[in-house]
Design a protein around this motif. Structure first.
Motif, PDB file in Angstrom:
ATOM      1  N   ASP A  48       0.824  -1.200   0.000  1.00 51.84           N
ATOM      2  CA  ASP A  48       0.000   0.000   0.000  1.00 51.84           C
ATOM      3  C   ASP A  48       0.871   1.268   0.000  1.00 51.84           C
ATOM      4  N   GLN A  49       1.863   1.289   0.884  1.00 49.23           N
ATOM      5  CA  GLN A  49       2.795   2.443   0.933  1.00 49.23           C
ATOM      6  C   GLN A  49       3.524   2.593  -0.398  1.00 49.23           C
ATOM      7  N   ASN A  50       3.884   1.452  -0.974  1.00 48.52           N
ATOM      8  CA  ASN A  50       4.650   1.476  -2.218  1.00 48.52           C
ATOM      9  C   ASN A  50       3.848   2.111  -3.365  1.00 48.52           C
ATOM     10  N   ILE A  51       2.558   1.807  -3.401  1.00 47.56           N
ATOM     11  CA  ILE A  51       1.694   2.344  -4.458  1.00 47.56           C
ATOM     12  C   ILE A  51       1.643   3.877  -4.354  1.00 47.56           C
ATOM     13  N   VAL A  52       1.503   4.364  -3.123  1.00 46.57           N
ATOM     14  CA  VAL A  52       1.431   5.813  -2.894  1.00 46.57           C
ATOM     15  C   VAL A  52       2.761   6.479  -3.291  1.00 46.57           C
ATOM     16  N   LEU A  53       3.841   5.861  -2.864  1.00 44.01           N
ATOM     17  CA  LEU A  53       5.171   6.425  -3.101  1.00 44.01           C
ATOM     18  C   LEU A  53       5.518   6.465  -4.597  1.00 44.01           C
ATOM     19  N   ALA A  54       5.190   5.390  -5.311  1.00 39.46           N
ATOM     20  CA  ALA A  54       5.520   5.315  -6.744  1.00 39.46           C
ATOM     21  C   ALA A  54       4.816   6.423  -7.513  1.00 39.46           C
ATOM     22  N   LYS A  55       3.551   6.627  -7.180  1.00 40.45           N
ATOM     23  CA  LYS A  55       2.775   7.659  -7.872  1.00 40.45           C
ATOM     24  C   LYS A  55       3.345   9.042  -7.557  1.00 40.45           C
ATOM     25  N   ARG A  56       3.645   9.273  -6.274  1.00 39.16           N
ATOM     26  CA  ARG A  56       4.131  10.586  -5.856  1.00 39.16           C
ATOM     27  C   ARG A  56       5.487  10.905  -6.490  1.00 39.16           C
ATOM     28  N   LYS A  57       6.365   9.898  -6.557  1.00 37.05           N
ATOM     29  CA  LYS A  57       7.710  10.144  -7.083  1.00 37.05           C
ATOM     30  C   LYS A  57       7.798   9.935  -8.594  1.00 37.05           C
ATOM     31  N   SER A  58       6.695   9.478  -9.179  1.00 35.52           N
ATOM     32  CA  SER A  58       6.685   9.166 -10.610  1.00 35.52           C
ATOM     33  C   SER A  58       7.828   8.210 -10.963  1.00 35.52           C
ATOM     34  N   GLN A  59       7.956   7.160 -10.157  1.00 35.62           N
ATOM     35  CA  GLN A  59       8.985   6.137 -10.376  1.00 35.62           C
ATOM     36  C   GLN A  59       8.312   4.761 -10.399  1.00 35.62           C
ATOM     37  N   PRO A  60       8.961   3.783 -11.041  1.00 41.61           N
ATOM     38  CA  PRO A  60       8.293   2.486 -11.246  1.00 41.61           C
ATOM     39  C   PRO A  60       7.801   1.831  -9.952  1.00 41.61           C
ATOM     40  N   ILE A  61       6.570   1.328  -9.990  1.00 37.68           N
ATOM     41  CA  ILE A  61       6.009   0.589  -8.853  1.00 37.68           C
ATOM     42  C   ILE A  61       6.927  -0.576  -8.534  1.00 37.68           C
ATOM     43  N   CYS A  62       7.338  -1.289  -9.577  1.00 38.95           N
ATOM     44  CA  CYS A  62       8.234  -2.433  -9.419  1.00 38.95           C
ATOM     45  C   CYS A  62       9.430  -2.210 -10.335  1.00 38.95           C
ATOM     46  N   GLN A  63      10.621  -2.607  -9.839  1.00 40.18           N
ATOM     47  CA  GLN A  63      11.826  -2.412 -10.660  1.00 40.18           C
ATOM     48  C   GLN A  63      11.800  -3.284 -11.912  1.00 40.18           C
ATOM     49  N   ASP A  64      11.073  -4.403 -11.864  1.00 37.25           N
ATOM     50  CA  ASP A  64      10.933  -5.196 -13.081  1.00 37.25           C
ATOM     51  C   ASP A  64       9.779  -4.611 -13.877  1.00 37.25           C
ATOM     52  N   THR A  65      10.113  -3.767 -14.827  1.00 40.93           N
ATOM     53  CA  THR A  65       9.073  -3.083 -15.593  1.00 40.93           C
ATOM     54  C   THR A  65       8.563  -3.956 -16.735  1.00 40.93           C
ATOM     55  N   GLY A  66       9.051  -5.176 -16.791  1.00 43.37           N
ATOM     56  CA  GLY A  66       8.364  -6.222 -17.516  1.00 43.37           C
ATOM     57  C   GLY A  66       8.436  -6.241 -19.027  1.00 43.37           C
ATOM     58  N   SER A  67       7.717  -7.221 -19.578  1.00 36.48           N
ATOM     59  CA  SER A  67       7.515  -7.270 -21.024  1.00 36.48           C
ATOM     60  C   SER A  67       6.564  -6.139 -21.382  1.00 36.48           C
ATOM     61  N   ILE A  68       6.853  -5.473 -22.496  1.00 36.19           N
ATOM     62  CA  ILE A  68       6.076  -4.300 -22.899  1.00 36.19           C
ATOM     63  C   ILE A  68       5.101  -4.743 -23.974  1.00 36.19           C
ATOM     64  N   LEU A  69       3.820  -4.818 -23.609  1.00 34.60           N
ATOM     65  CA  LEU A  69       2.825  -5.402 -24.506  1.00 34.60           C
ATOM     66  C   LEU A  69       1.793  -4.348 -24.907  1.00 34.60           C
ATOM     67  N   PHE A  70       1.877  -3.913 -26.160  1.00 36.94           N
ATOM     68  CA  PHE A  70       0.915  -2.928 -26.679  1.00 36.94           C
ATOM     69  C   PHE A  70      -0.203  -3.652 -27.422  1.00 36.94           C
ATOM     70  N   TYR A  71      -1.412  -3.184 -27.221  1.00 35.37           N
ATOM     71  CA  TYR A  71      -2.577  -3.663 -27.993  1.00 35.37           C
ATOM     72  C   TYR A  71      -3.266  -2.443 -28.581  1.00 35.37           C
ATOM     73  N   VAL A  72      -3.338  -2.406 -29.896  1.00 37.66           N
ATOM     74  CA  VAL A  72      -3.864  -1.222 -30.580  1.00 37.66           C
ATOM     75  C   VAL A  72      -5.140  -1.589 -31.324  1.00 37.66           C
ATOM     76  N   ASP A  73      -6.213  -0.883 -31.020  1.00 37.21           N
ATOM     77  CA  ASP A  73      -7.453  -0.993 -31.809  1.00 37.21           C
ATOM     78  C   ASP A  73      -7.484   0.193 -32.753  1.00 37.21           C
ATOM     79  N   CYS A  74      -7.653  -0.070 -34.052  1.00 41.58           N
ATOM     80  CA  CYS A  74      -7.512   1.014 -35.016  1.00 41.58           C
ATOM     81  C   CYS A  74      -8.428   0.795 -36.219  1.00 41.58           C
ATOM     82  N   PRO A  75      -8.729   1.899 -36.930  1.00 44.31           N
ATOM     83  CA  PRO A  75      -9.576   1.774 -38.120  1.00 44.31           C
ATOM     84  C   PRO A  75      -8.798   1.233 -39.324  1.00 44.31           C
TER      85      PRO A  75
END
Lengths: 292, 191
Positions: A48-75
């Motif tokens: 809970d503290q971590n969620i607040v802190l990450a948002k306030r500092k604009s820094q990653p919630i978790c250091q493993d920022t993971g696989s980057i998966l984009f899903y695009v809906d488009c015309p």
């Protein structure tokens, strides 16, 4: 060009540093529900503290920022090549800004060039629709939870799982048991019954774009989701596998047709740091609204 | 909350039991997949890295380089430890490690090494990268940055009041074993 690039960097930033509200609320409820004075409760307090802190500092919630998966809906007629090129630039810039860890390794040489761009990284999935709207969803999925994903082929003799919904239930619960705390629980399951091996995992991941409090329109799948959630939370695995009441925050399941010869059940596990966001884009690529 | 300050004595480690919350201060060295494989294959530690009576942290932090060349740690939660199970016991024994910080726990080989050599597994909260980065007061040095890349390098961190829980002790106790057995029994009743 610049507006789309800026929009994608902002999408990456917000996905990495802020949890969606439905997930945040579910974590707060699980903290209230956990037995006081336990290590499970203290784990949820730190989360809970971590969620607040990450948002306030604009820094990653978790250091493993993971696989980057984009899903695009488009015309129809949307320039997918331009989008992919811009996404790669945005990912590189977001990494320089520290919203993403240098997280992409050449599997043959072991080299990490620090850009987060390479074969299969990031991945971009396009889906055409008749509407003029362009929306981009993003999931950042860490390696710890990805590693505890599992795919079962039914029948499974060891688990006495046959080719029916009860067999599906048995293997899904086995995946929860095997995962214990290793995927950073309380977790969320995305499940696909059927499909080939690749499609099954892909569809299981797409379930993560559903909101936690939605209900499955298919009655059988809805019953399965509710049953797995309830049963998993009776097992006592708890946050981080410390023992406790909340093992899962949600279960989302879908089904795909299968071959007569195959019956796969694919289970993707998402950690509590459930990083998903999405935006609608205007004609110049600017963000017009947020999806979660 | 029990305070642990590096270097840690064997006596202090032997006094810890599964379930004890601890607060760690002093020096910790990060090391994960690449480092464990390298050490297991006989690789040498840089002379400045002394793990004796010290702590290994399974962590691949986010590090930002400042204009003066120093490093700032902006995210530093634990990574899943079980991948180091083939190597960890030998490394504890060879280098005299007293504590391993990670998440998710380790297996029988490591548990045996904890008992034989006097070491504990300290479970940090997975995903809590910001709370834990706040405990990193200084990034003192980095080793193997070029060879292994930033997440896999050895980072020498000065930490203060870093929270963790003992989930494997030096007496054969493992919370992970207990929870697995109990949850498997509960599941069996519900199939």
């Amino acid at each position: 060009m610049n507006a789309l690039n800026d929009s994608l960097i902002e999408l990456i930033r917000r996905t990495s540093v802020e949890l969606p509200d439905d997930v945040n609320q579910a974590l707060i409820r699980s903290l209230e529900n956990e037995k006081k004075g336990t290590i499970a409760e203290s784990a949820l307090k730190i989360i809970d503290q971590n969620i607040v802190l990450a948002k306030r500092k604009s820094q990653p919630i978790c250091q493993d920022t993971g696989s980057i998966l984009f899903y695009v809906d488009c015309p129809v007629g949307f320039d997918q090549i331009h989008f992919e090129e811009t996404a790669r630039v945005a990912v590189t810039e977001a990494t320089k800004k520290g919203y993403l860890r240098q997280n992409s390794v050449d599997s043959l040489t072991g080299k990490n060039d620090g850009t987060n761009v390479g074969p299969g990284a990031p991945t971009v999935h396009f889906h055409q629709h008749r509407s003029p709207e362009v929306s981009v969803r993003l999931a950042l999925k860490g390696g710890g939870c990805e590693n505890v994903g599992a795919q079962y082929s039914l029948p499974n003799e060891k688990l006495h799982a046959n080719r029916d919904l009860d067999g599906c239930r048995k293997v899904i619960l086995d995946a929860v048991l095997q995962a214990q705390g290793k995927g950073c629980g309380p977790g969320i399951l995305g499940v696909c019954i059927g499909g080939d091996r690749a499609t099954g995992y892909e569809f299981s991941k797409q379930q993560f774009f559903r909101k936690l409090d939605d209900r499955n329109p298919n009655a059988e799948l809805d019953a399965l989701e509710q049953d797995i959630l309830k049963t998993a939370n009776e097992l006592g695995i708890g946050p981080m596998g410390f023992g406790g009441k909340t093992t899962l925050l949600g279960v989302k399941a879908t089904a795909a047709n299968r071959l007569p010869a195959s019956f796969f059940v694919s289970i993707s596990y998402m950690c509590w740091a459930y990083r998903r966001q999405g935006v609608r884009l205007g004609g110049a690529g600017e963000i017009t609204s947020w999806l979660y | 909350m029990i305070s642990l300050t590096t270097p840690i004595t064997e006596q202090k480690i032997r006094s810890l039991k599964v379930g004890d919350p601890v607060s760690i201060s002093g020096i910790v060295f990060t090391g994960r997949d690449a480092v464990h494989k390298y050490l297991h294959e006989g690789g040498a530690l840089p002379p400045q890295v002394n793990l004796r009576d010290g702590i290994i942290y399974h962590c691949g932090p986010v590090m930002m380089k400042e204009v003066d060349g120093s490093w700032r740690c902006t995210a530093a939660g634990p990574t899943t430890s079980i991948r180091e199970e083939p190597y960890q016991g030998d490394i504890i024994h060879k280098f005299g490690v007293r504590g391993v910080i990670g998440k998710g726990g380790l297996g029988e080989k490591t548990l045996a090494a904890c008992k034989a050599d006097g070491c504990v597994y300290l479970h940090a909260i997975g995903g809590a990268a910001q709370v834990l980065a706040e405990c990193v007061k200084k990034v003192r040095a980095v080793y193997f940055l070029e060879e292994f890349g930033s997440p896999e390098a050895i980072w020498e961190l000065q930490v203060e009041n870093f929270p963790a829980v003992v989930t494997m002790d030096s007496h054969g106790g493992s919370l992970h074993k207990e929870v697995f057995a109990a949850s498997a029994a509960e599941l069996a009743k519900r199939l």
